[in-house]
Design an enzyme around this catalytic site. Sequence first.
Site, PDB file in Angstrom:
ATOM      1  N   CYS A 134       0.838  -1.199   0.000  1.00  0.00           N
ATOM      2  CA  CYS A 134       0.000   0.000   0.000  1.00  0.00           C
ATOM      3  C   CYS A 134       0.878   1.256   0.000  1.00  0.00           C
ATOM      4  O   CYS A 134       1.488   1.577  -1.009  1.00  0.00           O
ATOM      5  CB  CYS A 134      -0.979  -0.037   1.172  1.00  0.00           C
ATOM      6  SG  CYS A 134      -2.359   1.121   0.982  1.00  0.00           S
ATOM      7  N   HIS A 168      -3.386  -5.351  -0.215  1.00  0.00           N
ATOM      8  CA  HIS A 168      -2.994  -5.866   1.104  1.00  0.00           C
ATOM      9  C   HIS A 168      -3.047  -7.396   1.105  1.00  0.00           C
ATOM     10  O   HIS A 168      -4.052  -7.988   1.504  1.00  0.00           O
ATOM     11  CB  HIS A 168      -3.934  -5.326   2.188  1.00  0.00           C
ATOM     12  CG  HIS A 168      -3.729  -3.889   2.505  1.00  0.00           C
ATOM     13  ND1 HIS A 168      -2.884  -3.452   3.505  1.00  0.00           N
ATOM     14  CD2 HIS A 168      -4.255  -2.771   1.948  1.00  0.00           C
ATOM     15  CE1 HIS A 168      -2.904  -2.125   3.550  1.00  0.00           C
ATOM     16  NE2 HIS A 168      -3.728  -1.691   2.610  1.00  0.00           N
ATOM     17  N   GLU A 211      -1.768  -9.462   3.069  1.00  0.00           N
ATOM     18  CA  GLU A 211      -1.804 -10.060   4.408  1.00  0.00           C
ATOM     19  C   GLU A 211      -3.208 -10.490   4.818  1.00  0.00           C
ATOM     20  O   GLU A 211      -3.381 -11.386   5.653  1.00  0.00           O
ATOM     21  CB  GLU A 211      -1.215  -9.100   5.450  1.00  0.00           C
ATOM     22  CG  GLU A 211      -2.031  -7.853   5.754  1.00  0.00           C
ATOM     23  CD  GLU A 211      -1.691  -6.663   4.860  1.00  0.00           C
ATOM     24  OE1 GLU A 211      -1.955  -5.521   5.276  1.00  0.00           O
ATOM     25  OE2 GLU A 211      -1.176  -6.886   3.750  1.00  0.00           O
TER      26      GLU A 211
END
EC number: 6.3.4.2
Length: 542
Positions: free
Chosen positions: A378, A514, A516
């Site tokens: 990001c 993102h 994750e």
Amino acid sequence: MTRYIFVTGGVVSSLGKGIASASLAAILEARGLKVTILKLDPYINVDPGTMSPFQHGEVFVTEDGAETDLDLGHYERFIRTTMTKRNNFTTGRVYETVLRKERRGDYLGGTVQVIPHITDEIKRRIVEGAGDADVALVEIGGTVGDIESLPFLEATRQLKVEVGSRRALFMHLTLVPYIATAGEVKTKPTQHSVKEMRSIGLQPDILVCRSEHSIDQSSRRKIALFTNVEERAVIALEDAKSIYSIPMMLHAQGLDEIIVERFGLECGPADLSEWQSVVDNEANPEHEVTIAMVGKYMELLDAYKSLIEALKHAGIRNKTKVNIRYIDSEQVYQQGVDLLKGVDAILVPGGFGERGVEGKIQTVRYARENKIPYLGICLGLQVAVIEYARHVAGMEDAHSTEFNPKSAHPVVGLITEWQDASGKTEQRDEASDLGGTMRLGAQECKLVDGSTVRECYGKAIIEERHRHRYEVNGNLVPRLEEAGLQVAGWSQDGSLVEVVEVKDHPWFVACQFHPEFKSTPRDGHPLFEGFVRAALENAGGK
């Protein structure tokens, strides 16, 4: 018909209701049941999207673009069910809906009250969120006794009466403190917590007692006697070295069997072999790496919860212990890049606001010039582009319009128009509200053949989750590419830069999404696994 398990907390907050709920859900799922989990937050914010990470921790983004509580991240890491906007709602969201109905005249001029109007809306949302699951766990935020939680507790009391005790139960988490001077655990706080519950009409069916020491049988017997809970339903949950061992700990005490019997569910035994494998790999690493995470919220690591877990998952998959060195980007700016010496790889996560940005830019330069594996996420992509523009592409004052609106080379700017996953065009401008106006949720990304990221994923089209308002300026992309920066991933319509790489570097990947949020302990995530492998190679070459 869905069965409901209402999960409450007592004595103190932050006992781990989210982990306990997710672990129980994992066991029930391992028995072949369809499971979902809801999180009910008593605060008045409509969602956590505009809350400071210092106040709330991470904002977890769902596939459908909801900004939710970080507990939903735990839920997705423990069970296969994908969370949606229906899995998390707040007092603010409930009141917003009820007030909108009142303005429309839906209540026919009646007096709008907490009971029945607010509680009815809470019940409606619980039933809607549970969908067609066999079992829905409903975690109620806060602590029993808080004023904010009362409407939620009342709504769950009513719902249990409506569906019957064969379809609903209460699981209460409490703290059983260990008093070192006395050398024993104390059950009184748990007794008082249950007394508080019973004063508002709730009787827990299961008690999960958190403690840093083991709770002996006599203490459990005492708790059962004073709380009117069956002795075998008093579950001791000691602090664990790994949160991924908790499903096994709860299963060993028969928690899932109690629930299956109570609900009259027909299902097979729990197969927890996948979880055992995760715990074994985590406990017995063959390698070790140190990764620097350079961000601005290092005083509260919950702000990076999914990211920390994703690195751990990648370590488990690579049989590698991942040591994370947490570095405040402001300190890099003030003290210099010597803080980064000795690490095997560098990660710059997302963030909002100008504080610490120059330190992140210095970090990127250090990683690029010293050939250290780099992963930017990001804002980590945006600072990578700014750094490259300044020091390689000759745009000395390059910046993001978020931090310097007057920059002559605005390599990062506000996205004013984009297509969402369905192909619908969305528009924003500087005057848009901060809440819910970002590019949010799962979006397709097309990866470029021959790129590092394409090799990691092993496919040309991927889908990852986004949460950002700024994007690489497409007008300046040709100049950056001429200078050697490679755009390795584009949005589905080819208009937005999603991934960049540096060509003459062993492993330098920065992504706008993102990753994750999609990493799990059982399946890992290809990008983080590739990053940890690159860190291992770098460590081996020293």
